[in-house]
Design an enzyme around this catalytic site. Sequence first.
Site: not given
Ligand code: PLP
Length: 393
Positions: A181, A209, A240
Amino acid sequence: MPQIFKQHLEQLKENGLYRSLRVIHGEQGPWVELEGKPVLNLSSNNYLGMASHPRLKEASARATHSYGCGSGASRLICGTLELHEALEKRLAKFMKTEAALVFNSGYAANVGIISSVVGKGDVVFSDEYNHASIVDGCRLSRAEVVIFPHNDMAALEEKISSSLQQNSNNRRLIVVDGIFSVDGDLAPLPELVRLADTYDGLLMVDEAHGTGTVGPEGRGALAHFSVEGKVDIIMGTLGKALGGFGAFAAGSRELIDYLINTSRSLIFSTALPPSVLGSTLAALDVLEQNPSLVAKVQENADYMRERLKALGYDVLSSHTPILPVMVGEAALSTEFSRLLLKEGVLAVALRPPTVSEGTSRIRVTVMATHTREDLAFSADVFEKVGKRLGIIP
Ligand SMILES: Cc1ncc(COP(=O)(O)O)c(C=O)c1O
């Protein structure tokens, strides 16, 4: 006592690490209104522009109209609506797995999945750059956590085999972001599959992502590497590229039944409301019917990557719409972001603890709905501000 908060906040300010909330007016789009001024949005994970897509808005309103505003209870009580069932079938089909299970957010999914799959006496191998929600899931599980250097498969293999010499009776879980991310690079999934097979471990991949940005028809990192069907646990998000909110696990029927019975963040939390279930079903339709959206976000990312590189920026080895523009010191990255905003570009700084000391950066994300003019404008602003701060020559 209130003194402790004040002291902590002052310390953060001194170190350039203070954070505050920004209020966006209107819709999440390629341009957003901030403090009464339109700014180009280079910070959103709304990669395909779905968050304000007319078909999603309409589907969300229709679902609310038919099913109401709330689900009323957690999934195992009486909060599982027909829409949950429909979406889970649809997600399983999209991910090419036997079954899927909707969670309330990516954070809740990672924490809930990891802590139910491994526990005391087990080992979890986690990439050093994994998302905070994976880190927290590992901590909550009470399994032994072995961190391996980013994408370093030789180091991972060594760590697995040395752990096996100490104890061969535990469960082993390898967990990675499919697309990281903050750096925007891909995990080497074929090699991870091989290691999981060789050492009889479970492999979990976070597609937060990946969905909508890579792979044929935007099916994610697994599809990109043709390893669909070879990963035990897939986690994906709905907030996303799919433009809504929530997340899911996908895998075998047994895995999903196991999570329904053991995953505390699923069991002890009110189920997602109809509005996001309806909009996500529409998002999957839009994605399937418009593969050009995926091509467009990739094309925009390529253009922006080349422009930034030509200006002399280090953007690491990202191959996705996430472009890390490396700066170094936290205070400099904050100043960079502030000046970009002054020039009309919203691109936030990532600083410790999100990234490690000395690797602060501006995290740029591009969307399918950015025009070439938008991106050319932002590249010009990056040139002006970067030169002024001495980050580029
Ligand atoms: C790689 C990754 N996993 C999990 C999440 C968490 O997802 P959410 O924003 O739906 O809680 C994010 C987001 O911020 C992320 O970038």
